[in-house]
Design an enzyme around this catalytic site. Structure first.
Site, PDB file in Angstrom:
ATOM      1  N   SER A 287      37.216  42.006  45.184  1.00 25.06           N
ATOM      2  CA  SER A 287      38.555  42.423  44.786  1.00 25.06           C
ATOM      3  C   SER A 287      39.160  43.442  45.760  1.00 25.06           C
ATOM      4  O   SER A 287      39.219  43.187  46.953  1.00 25.06           O
ATOM      5  CB  SER A 287      38.487  42.950  43.357  1.00 25.06           C
ATOM      6  OG  SER A 287      39.732  42.774  42.752  1.00 25.06           O
ATOM      7  N   HIS A 428      37.566  36.752  37.014  1.00 20.53           N
ATOM      8  CA  HIS A 428      37.544  37.690  38.137  1.00 20.53           C
ATOM      9  C   HIS A 428      36.311  38.585  38.024  1.00 20.53           C
ATOM     10  O   HIS A 428      36.240  39.443  37.141  1.00 20.53           O
ATOM     11  CB  HIS A 428      38.824  38.528  38.046  1.00 20.53           C
ATOM     12  CG  HIS A 428      39.008  39.492  39.169  1.00 20.53           C
ATOM     13  ND1 HIS A 428      39.183  39.103  40.479  1.00 20.53           N
ATOM     14  CD2 HIS A 428      39.062  40.859  39.188  1.00 20.53           C
ATOM     15  CE1 HIS A 428      39.347  40.168  41.245  1.00 20.53           C
ATOM     16  NE2 HIS A 428      39.272  41.248  40.482  1.00 20.53           N
TER      17      HIS A 428
END
Ligand code: GTR
Length: 449
Positions: A287, A428
């Site tokens: 990320s 995610h």
């Protein structure tokens, strides 16, 4: 991580309030939580976030292999001597920001070395890198788990989000004393971690598998280098201020560049670490830390391999697609990540003379892995794939294959050339599935055990 129906992490919204207005947060916690949940859910509509492929605007990507003067790049020499520096300069001064000076490690403090980690399977070494300038001190704690062998070992180097003690259930790991974003559910209170925080992120770090595959894991807490808040008075930034300065200049580094700088300083150390093969360091990040790993790989060719796990906007994803998170959204939610010059491109992605495929191309011809997740539309998986695909033109010019496919592979079907790519099922996150692919990719390029 809690997601709303647009798969936008709710922490984006809560983050700024927590970091900028903590007393208000205490007083009105429930009201704020409630209103921010609602805000998160309607954000897509209000800001016209693109979540459908049919809404992606037409765009023409700037060409990595055309010089600013319009000439085509046809040789390795012109790429390395002319075009690559042009691209690197733009990313440096307009997107991530330039590091304003040099600062080496002042001292290495060795806290402990043990041959008895992971029930005798591994070595554990904990050190601190100390930085000093004008009465300022910064301590970056490095945790290493290394296979027990007499050879220097290849390693994965990766930042963690909440402190080294969170990656593995090992009471010998020193608890971080740095500022950490509050999270009472894992014992982070008043921005300090507690015993309860140990192993709180261990599902992201399959340490035993990594060691058994013959690799070391080297991890540091990103907040040691720069706490992740819109505050330039802490972390590494003030070390370079001239008198009276309180914020980097508009072409100088935001937090992503500071985190990348930290990775390079760890590399300075690894070049001298007898247990590690510094020619086989894969820098990896998830990320925002994937964005940092890419920038570290682009700016420092000592990283032999670069792995971007769901880095999204400002990472691997193409900005021109404006799918999910956009330049404007990221610059608004996280004003400290990029340099101030990048603000000029809010909602003007088409005026950028680069797109993120060119960031990936800066890493060529070194092995690069880009990974996406189906449930992470916020990071634009297709944009991440296309970026890897278009970066391949530079890999090919340099005599290596790049990405081995032209179409996006199916879910959970990794492909691996000099560029690797997968999109996995799920949300995610950094998972054991992702790590398994990175280990395979490292085996392919670093030669296995
Ligand atoms: C999100 C942000 C993304 C990504 C992510 C993360 O909130 O919008 O760009 O970096 O945070 O780091 O988890």
């Amino acid at each position: 991580m809690k997601l709303n129906r647009l798969n936008i992490p709710i922490d984006v919204y809560l983050y700024r309030i927590i970091s900028t207005n903590r007393s208000a947060m205490k007083k009105y916690t429930f009201l704020l939580l409630f209103s921010f949940l609602i805000w998160g859910n309607t954000y897509g509509q209000r800001e016209n976030v693109i979540t459908e492929e049919s809404k992606v605007p037409e765009y023409k990507l700037p060409d990595a292999l055309t010089l600013e003067n319009g000439r085509k790049v046809k040789s390795e020499k012109v790429w390395f001597n002319k075009r690559r520096p042009e691209i690197l300069k733009f990313f440096t001064t307009e997107i991530y920001g330039a590091v304003p000076g040099e600062l080496g490690i002042a001292e290495v403090k060795v806290w402990e070395v043990s041959d008895d980690a992971l029930n005798g399977l591994a070595r554990r070494k904990q050190i601190s890198l100390l930085f000093r300038k004008n009465n300022q001190n910064l301590e970056v704690n490095v945790l290493m788990y290394l296979p027990k062998t007499t050879k220097k070992v290849p390693v994965f180097l990766a930042y963690n989000f909440t402190g080294n003690h969170a990656v593995y259930n090992d009471p010998a790991i020193r608890l971080t004393e740095s500022w950490v974003a509050n999270n009472p559910s894992v014992g982070i209170i008043n921005n300090r971690v507690t015993e309860q925080s140990r192993a709180s992120a261990d599902d992201r770090w399959p340490v035993e598998e990594i060691i058994k595959a013959g690799y070391g894991l080297i991890t540091i807490y990103y907040g040691d280098v720069d706490p992740d808040k819109d505050d330039f008075s802490d972390g590494i930034h003030p070390f370079f201020y001239h008198e009276g300065q309180t914020h980097p200049e508009s072409n100088e580094w935001g937090s992503i560049a500071a985190w990348a700088w930290g990775l390079s300083r760890v590399m300075d150390y690894l070049e001298k670490e007898p247990l590690v093969d510094s020619k086989k360091v894969a820098v990896l990040g998830h990320s925002r830390l994937g964005k940092s790993a890419l920038w570290a790989g682009a700016t420092d060719s000592r990283f032999a391999m670069v792995i971007s796990n769901e880095s999204g906007c400002g990472g691997a994803a193409l900005s021109n697609r404006k799918f999910g998170e956009t330049v404007q959204i990221i610059n608004t939610a996280f004003p400290h990540w990029f340099c101030d010059n990048f603000l000029q491109y809010n909602d003007k992605e088409e005026s950028l003379p680069v797109d993120q495929q060119m960031l990936l191309a800066l890493i060529a011809p070194r092995p690069l892995y880009v990974a996406s997740a189906e449930g992470d539309q916020w990071a634009d998986p297709k944009g991440e794939f296309l970026s890897a695909k278009y970066a391949s033109a530079v890999y090919e010019l340099l005599g290596t294959e790049g990405l081995p496919v032209k179409e996006m592979p199916e879910i959970n079907h990794p492909v691996m050339g000099t560029i690797g790519y997968h999109i996995r099922s799920g949300k995610h996150d950094l998972t054991t599935y992702d790590w398994k692919q990175y280990i395979r990719f490292a085996d392919k390029w670093f030669g296995g055990k």
